[in-house]
Design an enzyme around this catalytic site. Sequence first.
Site, PDB file in Angstrom:
ATOM      1  N   ALA A  49       0.846  -1.203   0.000  1.00 21.13           N
ATOM      2  CA  ALA A  49       0.000   0.000   0.000  1.00 21.13           C
ATOM      3  C   ALA A  49       0.876   1.247   0.000  1.00 21.13           C
ATOM      4  O   ALA A  49       2.063   1.180   0.329  1.00 21.13           O
ATOM      5  CB  ALA A  49      -0.878   0.003   1.244  1.00 21.13           C
ATOM      6  N   TYR A 108      -5.081   8.692   3.676  1.00 21.37           N
ATOM      7  CA  TYR A 108      -4.342   7.450   3.937  1.00 21.37           C
ATOM      8  C   TYR A 108      -5.091   6.609   4.981  1.00 21.37           C
ATOM      9  O   TYR A 108      -5.430   5.436   4.739  1.00 21.37           O
ATOM     10  CB  TYR A 108      -2.913   7.771   4.403  1.00 21.37           C
ATOM     11  N   ASN A 165       3.908   3.373  14.829  1.00 20.24           N
ATOM     12  CA  ASN A 165       4.998   3.798  13.926  1.00 20.24           C
ATOM     13  C   ASN A 165       6.055   2.707  13.742  1.00 20.24           C
ATOM     14  O   ASN A 165       6.886   2.496  14.639  1.00 20.24           O
ATOM     15  CB  ASN A 165       5.619   5.089  14.437  1.00 20.24           C
ATOM     16  N   ARG A 214       3.015  19.722   9.867  1.00 23.87           N
ATOM     17  CA  ARG A 214       2.738  19.012   8.610  1.00 23.87           C
ATOM     18  C   ARG A 214       1.241  18.684   8.577  1.00 23.87           C
ATOM     19  O   ARG A 214       0.699  18.198   9.583  1.00 23.87           O
ATOM     20  CB  ARG A 214       3.572  17.729   8.577  1.00 23.87           C
TER      21      ARG A 214
HETATM   22  N1  UDP Z   1       8.479  14.455  11.620  1.00 19.84           N
HETATM   23  C1  UDP Z   1       9.267  15.588  11.784  1.00 19.84           C
HETATM   24  N2  UDP Z   1      10.253  15.815  10.867  1.00 19.84           N
HETATM   25  C2  UDP Z   1      10.492  15.002   9.812  1.00 19.84           C
HETATM   26  C3  UDP Z   1       9.682  13.838   9.657  1.00 19.84           C
HETATM   27  C4  UDP Z   1       8.680  13.593  10.591  1.00 19.84           C
HETATM   28  O1  UDP Z   1       9.081  16.369  12.728  1.00 19.84           O
HETATM   29  O2  UDP Z   1      11.382  15.274   8.994  1.00 19.84           O
HETATM   30  C5  UDP Z   1       7.413  14.181  12.616  1.00 19.84           C
HETATM   31  C6  UDP Z   1       6.019  14.070  12.009  1.00 19.84           C
HETATM   32  O3  UDP Z   1       5.413  15.332  11.935  1.00 19.84           O
HETATM   33  C7  UDP Z   1       5.335  13.136  13.010  1.00 19.84           C
HETATM   34  C8  UDP Z   1       6.461  12.236  13.536  1.00 19.84           C
HETATM   35  O4  UDP Z   1       7.679  12.918  13.193  1.00 19.84           O
HETATM   36  O5  UDP Z   1       4.824  13.875  14.080  1.00 19.84           O
HETATM   37  C9  UDP Z   1       6.484  10.869  12.883  1.00 19.84           C
HETATM   38  O6  UDP Z   1       6.387  11.051  11.471  1.00 19.84           O
HETATM   39  P1  UDP Z   1       6.589   9.871  10.449  1.00 19.84           P
HETATM   40  O7  UDP Z   1       6.464  10.468   9.082  1.00 19.84           O
HETATM   41  O8  UDP Z   1       7.853   9.143  10.751  1.00 19.84           O
HETATM   42  O9  UDP Z   1       5.406   8.874  10.758  1.00 19.84           O
HETATM   43  P2  UDP Z   1       3.798   9.103  10.809  1.00 19.84           P
HETATM   44  O10 UDP Z   1       3.475   9.315  12.261  1.00 19.84           O
HETATM   45  O11 UDP Z   1       3.440  10.246   9.946  1.00 19.84           O
HETATM   46  O12 UDP Z   1       3.261   7.805  10.304  1.00 19.84           O
END
Ligand code: UDP
Length: 323
Positions: A75, A141, A170, A276
């Site tokens: 996916a 997603y 995660n 984000r």
């Molecule tokens: N994050 C961040 N900087 C980065 C990538 C991720 O601060 O360059 C933060 C993101 O906003 C989230 C957490 O790290 O709060 C985990 O993000 P990831 O993309 O690893 O996994 P997700 O929780 O989105 O599946």
Amino acid sequence: MKIMVCGGAGYIGSACTEYLLDNGHEVVVFDSLVTGHEAAIDPRAGFIKGDLGNRDLLMQSVKDGQFEAIMHFAAFSLVGESMQDPGKYFRNNLCNAINMADAAVAGGVRTIVFSSTAATFGEPDEIPIRETTTQCPINPYGESKLCFEKVLYWYNKVHGLQYAALRYFNAAGATENFGEDHNPETHLIPIILQVAQGKREKIMIYGDDYDTPDGTCVRDYIHILDLAQAHMLALNAPESGHYNLGTGNGLSVKEIIEAARKVTGHEIPAEIAPRRAGDPPRLIACSDLIKKKLGWQPQFEDAETIIESVWKWIQKNPDGYDD
Ligand code: UDP
């Protein structure tokens, strides 16, 4: 058992394939290699190069293979991308997954183990998140994965197809042989380690004004070998069901950066950036149900051990799978 692993060339699928093979199962990987890597397919596994959108190939492959189970990892999984292109997510994560469920029914497969996600909960109304917590995704997603959970529920009722939907929190970590290599990389731990490798100048922290202890988002990081163990146990689950999979430890973005500094000895400069889109503030699992029902017991409980396994893999594979 003889198992088809859809997405066995990807990050979690490759580690799970290795784990199944190590434990005496027979595996055939079905993967388009759109995001996966040929070098990530365990050489002991069979391999069919194909896309889940290719319904005829899938039907034929499942029929020919006489599989007892299918594991479905194939996916798209980027929250940010799903906010820009929802159609891409519903087409692959829902429509193509339905092809897989149809192929399972037509091919006499007994059970499906499905990679679901904590993103199906959205901004949960309770922490830790239980299986009974209301699911209300806040991005396409998570919604696409929740839709397919419902497809499985009805396929079970109507066709008798058994399933386990494993809602990962995660996924993190690496095995000796397999690790994370996404292009582009968006996940926190690999990006932090790219800074330690000298490939990036700094890590951007997406928001420090969340309602969390240090203002950065809190997540529950679970090692892929612990996920693999859960998949194998789910093969023999006595009944269909949904299980949350995390360690129960919530770690903030800042805490993960700090742990990575300890593991690598690198200062890892960090800078605060805007939030984000689509990121919930806190996602922490309660995994009591899978422990009780299937006897799952995670082996990797702390951030440093998880990050250490990734750091080891990166040092052996500085450019990932290099393909
Ligand atoms: N994050 C961040 N900087 C980065 C990538 C991720 O601060 O360059 C933060 C993101 O906003 C989230 C957490 O790290 O709060 C985990 O993000 P990831 O993309 O690893 O996994 P997700 O929780 O989105 O599946």
